[in-house]
Design a protein around this motif. Structure first.
Motif, short mmCIF file in Angstrom:
data_model
loop_
_atom_site.label_atom_id
_atom_site.label_comp_id
_atom_site.label_asym_id
_atom_site.label_seq_id
_atom_site.Cartn_x
_atom_site.Cartn_y
_atom_site.Cartn_z
N PHE A 198 -4.98 -7.09 -7.68
CA PHE A 198 -3.74 -7.12 -6.79
C PHE A 198 -4.08 -7.13 -5.24
N VAL A 199 -5.37 -6.26 -5.00
CA VAL A 199 -5.76 -6.49 -3.69
C VAL A 199 -6.20 -7.66 -3.08
N ASN A 200 -7.00 -8.28 -4.10
CA ASN A 200 -7.28 -9.84 -3.96
C ASN A 200 -6.12 -10.90 -3.59
N GLY A 201 -5.02 -10.47 -4.47
CA GLY A 201 -3.98 -11.24 -4.47
C GLY A 201 -2.99 -11.16 -3.12
N MET A 238 -10.65 -7.49 6.56
CA MET A 238 -10.47 -6.01 7.22
C MET A 238 -9.63 -5.28 6.08
N LEU A 239 -8.72 -6.05 5.86
CA LEU A 239 -7.55 -5.60 4.79
C LEU A 239 -8.18 -5.14 3.43
N PHE A 240 -8.99 -5.74 3.02
CA PHE A 240 -9.77 -6.04 1.72
C PHE A 240 -10.69 -4.74 1.65
N VAL A 241 -11.47 -4.69 3.04
CA VAL A 241 -12.37 -3.70 2.97
C VAL A 241 -11.77 -2.23 2.82
N THR A 242 -10.62 -2.22 3.72
CA THR A 242 -9.70 -0.88 3.65
C THR A 242 -9.09 -0.59 2.64
N CYS A 243 -8.57 -1.38 1.84
CA CYS A 243 -7.94 -1.25 0.29
C CYS A 243 -8.88 -0.64 -0.75
N MET A 244 -10.09 -1.38 -0.52
CA MET A 244 -11.01 -0.80 -1.46
C MET A 244 -11.67 0.60 -1.16
N TYR A 245 -11.72 0.86 0.26
CA TYR A 245 -12.24 2.09 0.44
C TYR A 245 -11.25 3.11 0.25
N LEU A 246 -10.08 2.99 0.62
CA LEU A 246 -9.08 4.08 0.44
C LEU A 246 -8.51 4.08 -1.25
N GLY A 247 -8.49 2.79 -1.67
CA GLY A 247 -7.80 2.91 -3.16
C GLY A 247 -8.88 3.12 -4.40
N ALA A 248 -10.00 2.47 -4.21
CA ALA A 248 -10.93 2.51 -5.18
C ALA A 248 -11.41 4.21 -5.81
N LEU A 266 -15.17 -10.40 -10.97
CA LEU A 266 -16.60 -10.00 -10.89
C LEU A 266 -16.59 -8.86 -9.98
N ILE A 267 -15.64 -8.76 -8.82
CA ILE A 267 -16.09 -7.69 -7.94
C ILE A 267 -15.74 -6.33 -8.66
N ALA A 268 -14.71 -6.21 -9.50
CA ALA A 268 -14.49 -4.99 -10.31
C ALA A 268 -15.50 -4.56 -11.24
N PHE A 269 -16.07 -5.55 -11.70
CA PHE A 269 -17.16 -5.40 -12.75
C PHE A 269 -18.43 -4.90 -12.10
N THR A 320 -18.23 2.21 7.08
CA THR A 320 -17.49 0.76 6.73
C THR A 320 -16.25 0.70 6.59
N GLY A 321 -15.86 1.71 5.84
CA GLY A 321 -14.14 1.74 5.61
C GLY A 321 -13.73 2.22 6.70
N LEU A 322 -13.76 3.10 7.35
CA LEU A 322 -13.14 3.85 8.83
C LEU A 322 -13.21 2.53 9.84
N SER A 323 -14.44 1.87 9.96
CA SER A 323 -14.59 0.67 10.86
C SER A 323 -13.50 -0.23 10.57
N ALA A 324 -13.51 -0.86 9.38
CA ALA A 324 -12.76 -1.76 8.89
C ALA A 324 -11.09 -1.33 9.02
#
Length: 446
Positions: free
Chosen positions: A370-373, A332-342, A270-273, A310-314
């Motif tokens: 994988f991020v969620n895992g 914070m790990l989830f937000v950071t990974c999304m900010y850097l990887g997406a 759902l998040i990916a969509f 948001t990303g840098l704060s996380a």
């Protein structure tokens, strides 16, 4: 003999005069910025409405000759009431500096009057232009009202009288007829821009072409991902606590772990969509070159500022928690990974795939899964570490010993083994499942 009193008076008068005009100039400049913003919004709103009509609601293409011609025609007619005059008052030119710039170059545009007129006739946009010309005249009236009193005191012509005659109150939008003030005009123009952009978006959303083979690929990918994520979760958690999981886990255990992760996978899907839809499907709905339009760029800068903040704060918060508590914060790990990887996923798909939308959707699904895992692994590890002690919850009774939670934490119950961890020292105990006689829940006395 030098009259020092007269000299002093002249100098004092000169100083006070300079100070007075400096204060007046500062006051007018602060008001001019406001009316420049409103006039700019008026031009943007008019451009968007005209473009929607002449292009049949296609995305705005700033590089096209059609847009360039339209922009010049719109600017010419919006500024015509100002540029057609022979002279402009000093204070009027200051507070209407946006218009005054076009008045300075008016001779260069006057020769193209017939060209702009033919353009208006060809695309039948006269009604739209009349509406926004009237609004622009109303903006000019509001601006010159601000300096009317000062003009009267200085003994110069009151410029507001000129603009009052040009404003057709009965032709203004209903919202502005009763209260034609700067704030109400700005509010109206914002709504117009938002409405027009929304209509353009509805007509230009990116359509995803899915075939039965794509659905089959999605199902196959999901099954593979679930199995892989189940294996990686088992491997990561047990490896962290020093458990040789290869000895105690079988295929059925990995499958069971995968099944238990279905809910997390659905959340990731759902998040990916949503992420794909918001970042790709709507990317060119309003403009093909969105960074170049004034209104679009201002909102875009806010979006980028909020994203980076948001990303840098996380990232900063996660780093601070790690070095103070020696643990990783899952959110914070989830937000950071999304900010850097997406952004990297998007760049890769747009650059190297023939069908970027499909590739981006599937790649984002894999990435978010994988991020969620990984977040799930961190959450489980934190849960084990945080469970230090407390009143008994469950008792695992084996043939020769009893193990009480939370003094002992059950890391896993596989097909053949029960893996326990003593919380006070991290000692791992692996017992055969066949020796487990009973799992007894401890009921607290009320």
């Amino acid at each position: 003999m030098v009259n020092y009193v007269a000299v002093f008076r002249r100098k004092l008068t000169a100083v006070l005069t300079k100070l007075f005009f400096a204060l007046v100039d500062k006051m007018i400049n602060s008001k001019a910025k406001r009316f420049t913003k409103i006039s700019s919004r008026c031009r943007v709103a008019c451009n968007l409405n005209v473009w929607a009509k002449i292009s049949n609601s296609k995305p705005v293409d700033f590089e096209s000759s059609l847009y360039q011609e339209m922009d010049k025609a719109v600017t010419f007619y919006l500024m015509q009431s100002f540029t057609s005059r022979d002279s402009i008052g000093l204070l009027e030119g200051q507070i209407l500096r946006y218009n005054y710039l076009f008045w300075i170059i008016r001779k260069n545009e006057s020769d193209k009057r017939k060209q702009y007129y033919r353009f208006v006739l060809k695309y039948r946009i006269a009604d739209i232009l009349k509406n926004y010309v009237n609004i622009q005249n109303c903006i000019n009236k509001c601006a010159t009202d601000e300096i009317s009193e000062l003009e009267s005191k200085l003994g110069i012509d009151v410029s507001a009288e000129f603009w009052t005659k040009l404003v057709l109150t009965d032709k203004l939008p209903a919202q502005l007829r009763k209260k034609c003030k700067p704030r109400s005009i700005l509010s109206y123009l914002k709504k117009e821009i938002k409405t027009t952009k929304r209509d353009l978006s509805y007509n230009n959303y990116l359509k995803f072409d899915f075939s039965p083979s794509d659905i089959t690929a999605f199902v196959s990918l999901s099954g593979t991902l679930l199995l892989l994520l189940g294996y990686l979760q088992v491997a990561a958690v047990n490896s962290y606590f020093g458990v040789p999981y290869q000895r105690y886990f079988g295929i059925s255990d990995y499958i069971a772990s995968s099944v238990s992760a279905v809910d997390n996978y659905l959340v990731a899907a759902l998040i990916a969509f949503l992420f794909v839809f918001l970042s790709l499907a709507t990317a060119n709905t309003v403009s093909l070159y969105s960074a170049k339009i004034e209104e679009r760029s201002s909102f875009g800068s806010i979006d980028n500022w909020f994203l980076h903040f948001t990303g840098l704060s996380a990232l900063a918060a996660m780093t601070a928690v790690f070095f103070t508590k020696w643990r990783i914060e899952p959110i914070m790990l989830f937000v950071t990974c999304m900010y850097l990887g997406a952004p990297m996923v998007r760049y890769f798909c747009l650059r190297f795939f023939v069908s970027p939308p499909k590739a981006y959707m599937f790649s984002t699904l894999v990435f978010v899964a994988f991020v969620n895992g990984g977040v799930g692994v961190v959450t489980e590890i934190n849960h084990v570490i945080d469970s230090k002690g407390g009143p008994p919850v469950r008792i695992f009774k084996f043939v020769d010993a009893d193990y009480t939670e939370p003094d002992w934490f059950v890391l896993a119950i596989t097909s053949d083994f029960v893996i326990l961890r003593r919380q006070n020292n991290g000692f791992i105990q692996v017992r055969a499942k066949s020796d487990l006689k009973l799992i007894e829940d401890v009921i607290e006395d009320s």
